[in-house]
Scaffold this active site. Sequence first.
Site, PDB file in Angstrom:
ATOM      1  N   TYR A 105      11.574  18.899 -17.039  1.00 46.37           N
ATOM      2  CA  TYR A 105      10.401  19.236 -16.221  1.00 46.37           C
ATOM      3  C   TYR A 105      10.117  18.021 -15.351  1.00 46.37           C
ATOM      4  O   TYR A 105       9.777  16.958 -15.881  1.00 46.37           O
ATOM      5  CB  TYR A 105       9.181  19.512 -17.096  1.00 46.37           C
ATOM      6  N   PRO A 141       4.349  30.054 -15.709  1.00 40.15           N
ATOM      7  CA  PRO A 141       5.516  29.892 -16.587  1.00 40.15           C
ATOM      8  C   PRO A 141       5.778  28.463 -17.080  1.00 40.15           C
ATOM      9  O   PRO A 141       6.653  28.258 -17.918  1.00 40.15           O
ATOM     10  CB  PRO A 141       6.687  30.383 -15.713  1.00 40.15           C
ATOM     11  N   HIS A 161      17.382  24.021 -29.213  1.00 42.25           N
ATOM     12  CA  HIS A 161      17.048  22.725 -28.605  1.00 42.25           C
ATOM     13  C   HIS A 161      16.020  21.987 -29.461  1.00 42.25           C
ATOM     14  O   HIS A 161      15.066  22.585 -29.944  1.00 42.25           O
ATOM     15  CB  HIS A 161      16.453  22.932 -27.207  1.00 42.25           C
ATOM     16  N   LYS A 200       5.365  30.293 -22.216  1.00 43.90           N
ATOM     17  CA  LYS A 200       4.593  30.977 -23.266  1.00 43.90           C
ATOM     18  C   LYS A 200       4.523  32.502 -23.128  1.00 43.90           C
ATOM     19  O   LYS A 200       4.230  33.193 -24.112  1.00 43.90           O
ATOM     20  CB  LYS A 200       3.146  30.437 -23.269  1.00 43.90           C
ATOM     21  N   TYR A 246       4.418  23.391 -27.580  1.00 46.26           N
ATOM     22  CA  TYR A 246       5.642  23.912 -26.952  1.00 46.26           C
ATOM     23  C   TYR A 246       6.458  24.754 -27.933  1.00 46.26           C
ATOM     24  O   TYR A 246       6.967  25.819 -27.577  1.00 46.26           O
ATOM     25  CB  TYR A 246       6.479  22.747 -26.396  1.00 46.26           C
TER      26      TYR A 246
HETATM   27  P1  FAD Z   1       7.023  42.936 -19.053  1.00 40.32           P
HETATM   28  O1  FAD Z   1       8.223  42.157 -19.418  1.00 40.32           O
HETATM   29  O2  FAD Z   1       6.497  42.831 -17.655  1.00 40.32           O
HETATM   30  O3  FAD Z   1       7.336  44.452 -19.405  1.00 40.32           O
HETATM   31  C1  FAD Z   1       6.505  45.518 -18.972  1.00 40.32           C
HETATM   32  C2  FAD Z   1       7.368  46.762 -18.787  1.00 40.32           C
HETATM   33  O4  FAD Z   1       6.508  47.847 -18.433  1.00 40.32           O
HETATM   34  C3  FAD Z   1       8.386  46.627 -17.672  1.00 40.32           C
HETATM   35  O5  FAD Z   1       9.674  47.008 -18.131  1.00 40.32           O
HETATM   36  C4  FAD Z   1       7.861  47.546 -16.577  1.00 40.32           C
HETATM   37  O6  FAD Z   1       8.923  48.108 -15.803  1.00 40.32           O
HETATM   38  C5  FAD Z   1       7.133  48.584 -17.402  1.00 40.32           C
HETATM   39  N1  FAD Z   1       6.066  49.275 -16.638  1.00 40.32           N
HETATM   40  C6  FAD Z   1       5.214  48.756 -15.740  1.00 40.32           C
HETATM   41  N2  FAD Z   1       4.390  49.704 -15.261  1.00 40.32           N
HETATM   42  C7  FAD Z   1       4.739  50.860 -15.878  1.00 40.32           C
HETATM   43  C8  FAD Z   1       4.266  52.184 -15.784  1.00 40.32           C
HETATM   44  N3  FAD Z   1       3.284  52.516 -14.947  1.00 40.32           N
HETATM   45  N4  FAD Z   1       4.852  53.135 -16.568  1.00 40.32           N
HETATM   46  C9  FAD Z   1       5.869  52.806 -17.405  1.00 40.32           C
HETATM   47  N5  FAD Z   1       6.375  51.542 -17.532  1.00 40.32           N
HETATM   48  C10 FAD Z   1       5.801  50.594 -16.768  1.00 40.32           C
HETATM   49  N6  FAD Z   1       7.768  33.521 -20.952  1.00 40.32           N
HETATM   50  C11 FAD Z   1       8.201  32.771 -22.003  1.00 40.32           C
HETATM   51  O7  FAD Z   1       7.776  33.017 -23.141  1.00 40.32           O
HETATM   52  N7  FAD Z   1       9.115  31.760 -21.875  1.00 40.32           N
HETATM   53  C12 FAD Z   1       9.617  31.439 -20.659  1.00 40.32           C
HETATM   54  O8  FAD Z   1      10.469  30.566 -20.587  1.00 40.32           O
HETATM   55  C13 FAD Z   1       9.148  32.186 -19.509  1.00 40.32           C
HETATM   56  N8  FAD Z   1       9.635  31.932 -18.287  1.00 40.32           N
HETATM   57  C14 FAD Z   1       9.284  32.725 -17.247  1.00 40.32           C
HETATM   58  C15 FAD Z   1       9.821  32.452 -16.004  1.00 40.32           C
HETATM   59  C16 FAD Z   1       9.479  33.239 -14.935  1.00 40.32           C
HETATM   60  C17 FAD Z   1      10.043  32.913 -13.597  1.00 40.32           C
HETATM   61  C18 FAD Z   1       8.608  34.359 -15.101  1.00 40.32           C
HETATM   62  C19 FAD Z   1       8.256  35.265 -13.943  1.00 40.32           C
HETATM   63  C20 FAD Z   1       8.073  34.651 -16.333  1.00 40.32           C
HETATM   64  C21 FAD Z   1       8.393  33.832 -17.413  1.00 40.32           C
HETATM   65  N9  FAD Z   1       7.863  34.063 -18.667  1.00 40.32           N
HETATM   66  C22 FAD Z   1       8.220  33.273 -19.707  1.00 40.32           C
HETATM   67  C23 FAD Z   1       6.921  35.169 -18.873  1.00 40.32           C
HETATM   68  C24 FAD Z   1       7.575  36.409 -19.469  1.00 40.32           C
HETATM   69  O9  FAD Z   1       8.665  36.810 -18.693  1.00 40.32           O
HETATM   70  C25 FAD Z   1       6.540  37.534 -19.580  1.00 40.32           C
HETATM   71  O10 FAD Z   1       5.378  37.023 -20.168  1.00 40.32           O
HETATM   72  C26 FAD Z   1       7.090  38.718 -20.399  1.00 40.32           C
HETATM   73  O11 FAD Z   1       7.979  39.477 -19.613  1.00 40.32           O
HETATM   74  C27 FAD Z   1       5.953  39.638 -20.881  1.00 40.32           C
HETATM   75  O12 FAD Z   1       6.496  40.740 -21.555  1.00 40.32           O
HETATM   76  P2  FAD Z   1       5.765  42.140 -21.528  1.00 40.32           P
HETATM   77  O13 FAD Z   1       6.589  43.054 -22.349  1.00 40.32           O
HETATM   78  O14 FAD Z   1       4.338  41.970 -21.848  1.00 40.32           O
HETATM   79  O15 FAD Z   1       5.789  42.594 -20.005  1.00 40.32           O
HETATM   80  C1  PHB Z   2      13.642  29.464 -18.052  1.00 41.81           C
HETATM   81  O1  PHB Z   2      14.678  29.057 -18.621  1.00 41.81           O
HETATM   82  O2  PHB Z   2      13.665  30.459 -17.302  1.00 41.81           O
HETATM   83  C2  PHB Z   2      12.365  28.744 -18.230  1.00 41.81           C
HETATM   84  C3  PHB Z   2      12.325  27.664 -19.099  1.00 41.81           C
HETATM   85  C4  PHB Z   2      11.116  26.991 -19.269  1.00 41.81           C
HETATM   86  C5  PHB Z   2       9.996  27.396 -18.581  1.00 41.81           C
HETATM   87  C6  PHB Z   2      10.039  28.494 -17.727  1.00 41.81           C
HETATM   88  C7  PHB Z   2      11.239  29.170 -17.553  1.00 41.81           C
HETATM   89  O3  PHB Z   2       8.832  26.719 -18.744  1.00 41.81           O
END
Ligand code: FAD
Ligand code: PHB
Length: 415
Positions: free
Chosen positions: A225, A317, A96, A321, A409
């Site tokens: 948005y 979200p 995009h 980021k 962004y």
């Molecule tokens: P996580 O993905 O949470 O991974 C952590 C892992 O650790 C999980 O698999 C969990 O099961 C495991 N775990 C937890 N506790 C334990 C334990 N005790 N023992 C063993 N394993 C464990 N970010 C963006 O960059 N762009 C976006 O567009 C965006 N949109 C989002 C939309 C929504 C609705 C949400 C909720 C989040 C969004 N995010 C976005 C944020 C993004 O999803 C998170 O920041 C990302 O998942 C972080 O990755 P991580 O690996 O740090 O943690």
């Molecule tokens: C998504 O596609 O899930 C999404 C996109 C942009 C955002 C958050 C989530 O800011």
Amino acid sequence: MAGADPSDGQWNHSASLFGVTGPRTRTQVAIIGAGPAGLTLGHLLHRSGIDSVILERRDRAYVERRQRAGVLEHGTVDLFRSTGVGDRMDREGLVHHGIHLQFEGERHRIPLTELAGGRSITVYGQHEVVKDLIAARLAAGREICFEADEVSLHDVDSERPCVRYRSEGSAREIECDIIAGCDGSHGVSRAAIPQDAYRVFERTYPFAWLGILAAVPPSLDELIYAHHDRGFALHSMRTPTITRLYVQCAPDDPLDAWPDERVWTELRARLETADGWTLEAGPVLEKGITTMRSAVMEPMQWGRLFVAGDAAHVVPPTGAKGMNLAVSDVRALGAAIAEWYRTGDRAALDVYSRTCLRRVWRAEHFSWWMTSMLHRVPDADAFHHKLQLAQLRYTVESRLAAASLAENYVGYEHA
Ligand code: FAD
Ligand code: PHB
């Protein structure tokens, strides 16, 4: 931290210690969590010839299906591509070059690529990234232990930290040189750090997002948005046939307060414009509510434990980021660990937290700013609402203000 011993394989310690009934093993880096942070770190370490074991609480199908982020920054895409896990992303991801801000019934395009030096974003689901990284790890013959229960961290301030956990009915232990806490915002890693050795800066928001995945082609080929009197809404997508949509709701709303019909009614009211553009509806494949929080722990390290991704910081979200920050933390951590094994110099490991926190705080500010500008704040007065509209209008009218949004962004690169 000098002279790490990269030996691998089984130990022969007494099995009665600490109730460990299963195997005791050794690895160089024990990674807690198979989200984007843990899997990307394991991948980068593998490419540097460093062994790791990933312990994940959930099963493989669960982590490969979990619907979360969708937007990859330019730098995240480059990292996956340049390290050999970008083929499917390049084939199926949607590149995009702009996003839309909408308010007072009018839509305004922010031309990201034009304003941010040719850089773009790629829409590619986080669960697809997770699938690609798991496939690469298994193909490389490196270990992931799914369904690892009762994970606990020990001796993290010594030269021989270890992780204990239960798997397939037995208590196990892994000794390692370094532990990477990549276990997300509800993980256990952080609990291994004494409470007076770090500080948490945080803010909660008085609203949440209800998100749906719908089997219908996106109604527009870019993200929207929308600021609206009824609350925020976001139009995003996963593929040319699957739309991802969010509406602002109350943090304590139960899911059953949002039957599909109400979700579509709110989405239409908040996203449709005065010029006749309409939102296509379709079968709802998934629905969930996400609360919103900003939080940062400082420092992100203690002894031999290094905390990365959501385990160390969360953002609302709205700025897209969170996953990108998780990837940039482990890019720094992977490079620092590789440097230490290669040269015995731990300078980069010592400043890991300082290195990451500059980028983390920039993203925290951007995510807070987008969130504050776009949501309806319960109990806010009319003055506050007018300020939001003034900020939105300035952002779409001023090339410099729009360029600042665009630069953040697509992913701000510090000098
Ligand atoms: P996580 O993905 O949470 O991974 C952590 C892992 O650790 C999980 O698999 C969990 O099961 C495991 N775990 C937890 N506790 C334990 C334990 N005790 N023992 C063993 N394993 C464990 N970010 C963006 O960059 N762009 C976006 O567009 C965006 N949109 C989002 C939309 C929504 C609705 C949400 C909720 C989040 C969004 N995010 C976005 C944020 C993004 O999803 C998170 O920041 C990302 O998942 C972080 O990755 P991580 O690996 O740090 O943690
Ligand atoms: C998504 O596609 O899930 C999404 C996109 C942009 C955002 C958050 C989530 O800011």
